[in-house]
Structure formats: structure tokens, C-alpha cells
Design a protein around this motif. Structure first.
Motif, mmCIF file in Angstrom:
data_model
loop_
_atom_site.group_PDB
_atom_site.id
_atom_site.type_symbol
_atom_site.label_atom_id
_atom_site.label_comp_id
_atom_site.label_asym_id
_atom_site.label_seq_id
_atom_site.Cartn_x
_atom_site.Cartn_y
_atom_site.Cartn_z
ATOM 1 N N ASP A 1 54.002 35.949 43.316
ATOM 2 C CA ASP A 1 52.657 35.987 43.915
ATOM 3 C C ASP A 1 51.871 36.089 42.668
ATOM 4 O OD1 ASP A 1 53.457 36.007 46.530
ATOM 5 O OD2 ASP A 1 53.214 38.085 46.959
ATOM 6 N N VAL A 2 50.637 35.213 42.701
ATOM 7 C CA VAL A 2 49.688 35.285 41.842
ATOM 8 C C VAL A 2 48.401 35.242 42.531
ATOM 9 C CG1 VAL A 2 48.438 33.813 39.952
ATOM 10 C CG2 VAL A 2 50.838 33.363 40.509
ATOM 11 N N ILE A 3 47.829 36.585 42.066
ATOM 12 C CA ILE A 3 46.722 37.274 42.890
ATOM 13 C C ILE A 3 45.532 37.020 42.051
ATOM 14 C CG2 ILE A 3 45.733 39.370 43.774
ATOM 15 C CD1 ILE A 3 49.435 39.287 43.336
ATOM 16 N N GLN A 4 44.616 36.418 42.558
ATOM 17 C CA GLN A 4 43.315 36.157 41.741
ATOM 18 C C GLN A 4 42.145 37.148 42.093
ATOM 19 O OE1 GLN A 4 40.933 32.912 43.487
ATOM 20 N NE2 GLN A 4 40.049 32.315 41.371
ATOM 21 N N SER A 5 41.800 37.834 40.922
ATOM 22 C CA SER A 5 40.771 39.099 40.988
ATOM 23 C C SER A 5 39.314 38.286 41.521
ATOM 24 C CB SER A 5 40.552 39.554 39.526
ATOM 25 O OG SER A 5 39.368 40.451 39.366
ATOM 26 N N THR A 6 38.356 39.127 41.996
ATOM 27 C CA THR A 6 36.963 38.716 42.056
ATOM 28 C C THR A 6 36.335 38.671 40.963
ATOM 29 O OG1 THR A 6 36.518 41.012 42.954
ATOM 30 C CG2 THR A 6 37.204 39.379 44.713
ATOM 31 N N THR A 7 36.790 39.301 40.055
ATOM 32 C CA THR A 7 35.819 39.302 38.465
ATOM 33 C C THR A 7 36.779 38.847 37.476
ATOM 34 O OG1 THR A 7 36.619 41.361 37.873
ATOM 35 C CG2 THR A 7 34.851 41.488 39.494
ATOM 36 N N GLY A 8 36.109 38.891 36.384
ATOM 37 C CA GLY A 8 36.841 38.297 35.013
ATOM 38 C C GLY A 8 37.818 39.359 34.691
ATOM 39 N N SER A 9 38.064 40.439 35.347
ATOM 40 C CA SER A 9 39.060 41.479 34.879
ATOM 41 C C SER A 9 40.324 41.324 35.889
ATOM 42 C CB SER A 9 38.685 42.836 34.773
ATOM 43 O OG SER A 9 39.634 43.858 34.670
ATOM 44 N N ALA A 10 41.482 41.178 35.408
ATOM 45 C CA ALA A 10 42.846 41.492 36.192
ATOM 46 C C ALA A 10 42.908 42.508 36.629
ATOM 47 C CB ALA A 10 44.019 40.765 35.403
ATOM 48 N N LEU A 11 42.322 43.742 36.168
ATOM 49 C CA LEU A 11 42.593 44.982 36.435
ATOM 50 C C LEU A 11 41.526 45.264 37.738
ATOM 51 C CD1 LEU A 11 42.414 46.805 33.067
ATOM 52 C CD2 LEU A 11 44.241 46.015 34.250
ATOM 53 N N HIS A 12 40.687 44.502 38.037
ATOM 54 C CA HIS A 12 39.597 44.879 38.919
ATOM 55 C C HIS A 12 40.613 45.386 40.398
ATOM 56 C CE1 HIS A 12 35.783 45.414 41.105
ATOM 57 N NE2 HIS A 12 36.176 44.379 41.993
ATOM 58 N N PRO A 13 41.476 44.651 40.972
ATOM 59 C CA PRO A 13 42.076 44.972 42.214
ATOM 60 C C PRO A 13 42.625 46.053 42.242
ATOM 61 C CG PRO A 13 42.551 42.521 41.469
ATOM 62 C CD PRO A 13 42.115 43.299 40.380
ATOM 63 N N LEU A 14 43.388 46.827 41.119
ATOM 64 C CA LEU A 14 44.100 47.967 41.174
ATOM 65 C C LEU A 14 43.698 49.118 41.752
ATOM 66 C CD1 LEU A 14 45.464 46.036 38.989
ATOM 67 C CD2 LEU A 14 46.171 48.147 37.881
ATOM 68 N N PRO A 15 42.402 49.334 41.865
ATOM 69 C CA PRO A 15 42.038 50.473 42.541
ATOM 70 C C PRO A 15 41.893 50.310 44.318
ATOM 71 C CG PRO A 15 40.361 50.072 40.845
ATOM 72 C CD PRO A 15 41.142 48.874 40.722
ATOM 73 N N TYR A 16 41.864 49.311 44.572
ATOM 74 C CA TYR A 16 42.231 49.042 45.991
ATOM 75 C C TYR A 16 43.492 48.969 46.588
ATOM 76 C CZ TYR A 16 37.467 47.104 45.328
ATOM 77 O OH TYR A 16 36.123 46.783 45.141
ATOM 78 N N PHE A 17 44.635 49.208 45.668
ATOM 79 C CA PHE A 17 45.987 49.305 46.110
ATOM 80 C C PHE A 17 46.187 50.542 47.149
ATOM 81 C CE2 PHE A 17 48.314 47.323 42.223
ATOM 82 C CZ PHE A 17 47.525 46.220 42.408
ATOM 83 N N TRP A 18 47.146 50.580 48.020
ATOM 84 C CA TRP A 18 47.271 51.208 49.079
ATOM 85 C C TRP A 18 47.420 52.819 48.677
ATOM 86 C CZ3 TRP A 18 51.842 53.588 50.691
ATOM 87 C CH2 TRP A 18 53.070 53.171 49.870
ATOM 88 N N GLY A 19 48.445 52.916 47.500
ATOM 89 C CA GLY A 19 48.994 54.238 47.001
ATOM 90 C C GLY A 19 48.746 53.982 45.577
ATOM 91 N N THR A 20 48.752 55.419 45.274
ATOM 92 C CA THR A 20 48.571 55.657 43.506
ATOM 93 C C THR A 20 49.939 55.246 42.886
ATOM 94 O OG1 THR A 20 49.279 57.826 43.927
ATOM 95 C CG2 THR A 20 46.973 57.343 43.858
ATOM 96 N N HIS A 21 51.017 55.209 43.667
ATOM 97 C CA HIS A 21 52.162 54.966 42.566
ATOM 98 C C HIS A 21 52.428 53.706 42.133
ATOM 99 C CE1 HIS A 21 52.957 53.387 46.696
ATOM 100 N NE2 HIS A 21 54.117 52.976 46.338
ATOM 101 N N VAL A 22 51.572 52.708 42.801
ATOM 102 C CA VAL A 22 51.584 51.341 42.518
ATOM 103 C C VAL A 22 50.298 50.849 41.441
ATOM 104 C CG1 VAL A 22 53.282 50.206 44.090
ATOM 105 C CG2 VAL A 22 51.031 50.376 44.549
ATOM 106 N N MET A 23 49.630 51.759 41.031
ATOM 107 C CA MET A 23 48.457 51.667 40.348
ATOM 108 C C MET A 23 48.838 51.743 38.861
ATOM 109 S SD MET A 23 45.323 53.669 42.254
ATOM 110 C CE MET A 23 45.119 53.200 43.940
ATOM 111 N N ASN A 24 49.934 50.611 38.470
ATOM 112 C CA ASN A 24 50.370 50.747 37.111
ATOM 113 C C ASN A 24 50.376 49.206 36.776
ATOM 114 O OD1 ASN A 24 51.315 53.162 37.767
ATOM 115 N ND2 ASN A 24 53.065 52.022 39.017
ATOM 116 N N TYR A 25 50.209 48.872 35.436
ATOM 117 C CA TYR A 25 50.258 47.413 35.175
ATOM 118 C C TYR A 25 51.049 47.294 33.859
ATOM 119 C CZ TYR A 25 46.300 48.181 31.738
ATOM 120 O OH TYR A 25 45.515 48.690 31.127
#
Length: 222
Positions: free
Chosen positions: A131-155
């Protein structure tokens, strides 16, 4: 045996040799995980580097959470891109790695509050999916705070990694993201499905961090 990240981070600070050894070990672990999805892991990491894209989701967790990873395997690879770099990453995977675009979908179909996502491209090659997920901004990190759980807020970027909640994640714990809860209390059906999946992988979930320390028997009955 591979040291967990906390032990590895402490050991690598002891001397130059330890730092080099652990860097090489993590690098090999990263490349081995990528080889499940791409033939040329080095070239793919170059694409991540050039586009400032990252890997997150279950594959990133599988690489970083050494203790629980032997008991499960990530089913797909999630690549997060800056808004302007998505087509470059998709084009590379299709042209160099022979993937095909199965569909592109609006994240509204998947997430209660998908503010960080613009579009998701589902790619497939035989029985392997990316899956290639397009951020709404110029940062690929921008979507991470929207994840459903903290355990997947890694990159993982091409050359580095980050665990947003290291103590919780590496202890097999996750907090629900309040913005992904109905009325800030109840998980959505999609989230409940994910809870079941990650519970089988050894993770435990709570709404607030103090919940693990609370004694359910120490309650007033008046």
C-alpha cells in the motif's frame, strides 16, 4: 539472538565497535524484511531516500519489535509518501518491481478521521501486496498521528527509524488514539478487527496509560 531496541541502544553507546555492529544488525534485519516485498531492497531504499518516504504500519513494527516478531509475519508493506512524491514511488514499484495497481481509494472508506491521508494505492504482485499512502502535506510523517493505536506509530526511513512510544510499544502495549474512537469511547468495527489481530500478536490495549496500573478490585461499592 537479536537484542531488543532498548538493550541494543544502550549497548551501541558503549563503544564504536558496538555501535557499528548494531547498525549492521539492524540494517540486515531491515533489508531482509524488504526482500519479502521487493527484489532490490537497496534500490527501493534509495527511492525512499530520494522521495523522503517512509515505511510504517505492521512491517515497521515487525522489524522494530524484536521480542514479539518471531510469532507473526506482516501481511503487507505500507509506504507513506509526501504528497508530491506518491507517483514517483508508485511508478518505481510498477516499472522496476512489476507491481500492478489494483485500486486507489479514498481513505474516508477506511478511517474515522483520515485527516493525514489523501489517497491509498493498493499494489499487488502475485500474492504480495504493498500500500502506498499519500500524505496530505509535503511530509510523509503527517499521517502517523492519525493512526488508531500508539503501537503502530513507528517508522523507518531509508537510513533511520523512530518508535514514538518506545516503552509502551516494546512492552507489547498500545493506547487507543482518541480521534479514532466513536464519542471518544468506543472503537470502530475496523479498529476492533485490528485489536483482535494485534492481540494475537502479543499486544494489549487500553484507553489511557494509567489503566494498566489500576486495580479493578480497589473500587468503592458505595
Amino acid at each position: 539472538d537479536v537484542l531488543d531496541l532498548r538493550a541494543a541502544s544502550a549497548w551501541r553507546e558503549s563503544c564504536v565497535i558496538a555501535d557499528t555492529t548494531m547498525s549492521q544488525s539492524l540494517n540486515l534485519r531491515y533489508s531482509a524484511a524488504l526482500h519479502r516485498f521487493v527484489d532490490n531492497a537497496s534500490s527501493f531504499r534509495s527511492v525512499l531516500r530520494l522521495t523522503s518516504s517512509i515505511i510504517s504500519g505492521s512491517t515497521a513494527l515487525h522489524i522494530l519489535d524484536v521480542d514479539r516478531s518471531p510469532s507473526w509475519v506482516a501481511s503487507d508493506l505500507d509506504v507513506y509518501t509526501p504528497s508530491h512524491a506518491t507517483q514517483q514511488v508508485v511508478g518505481y514499484l510498477c516499472n522496476a518491481e512489476d507491481y500492478e495497481i489494483v485500486e486507489d481509494v479514498d481513505p474516508q472508506a477506511y478511517y474515522l478521521h483520515p485527516g493525514g491521508f489523501r489517497k491509498v494505492y493498493h499494489l499487488r504482485r502475485d500474492d504480495v501486496e504493498i500500500d502506498v499512502i499519500q500524505s496530505t502535506t509535503g511530509s510523509a510523517l503527517h499521517p502517523l498521528p492519525y493512526f488508531w493505536g500508539t503501537h503502530v506509530m513507528n517508522y523507518l526511513s531509508a537510513d533511520s527509524f523512530c518508535v514514538a512510544y518506545p516503552e509502551l510499544t516494546l512492552d507489547g502495549k498500545g493506547l487507543f488514539n482518541p480521534i479514532q474512537l466513536i464519542d471518544l469511547q468506543y472503537p470502530t468495527p475496523r479498529t476492533l478487527h485490528n485489536v483482535d489481530k494485534y492481540s494475537e500478536r502479543g499486544f494489549d490495549f487500553r484507553v489511557r496509560p494509567t489503566a494498566w496500573a489500576e486495580d479493578p478490585l480497589a473500587m468503592c461499592d458505595t
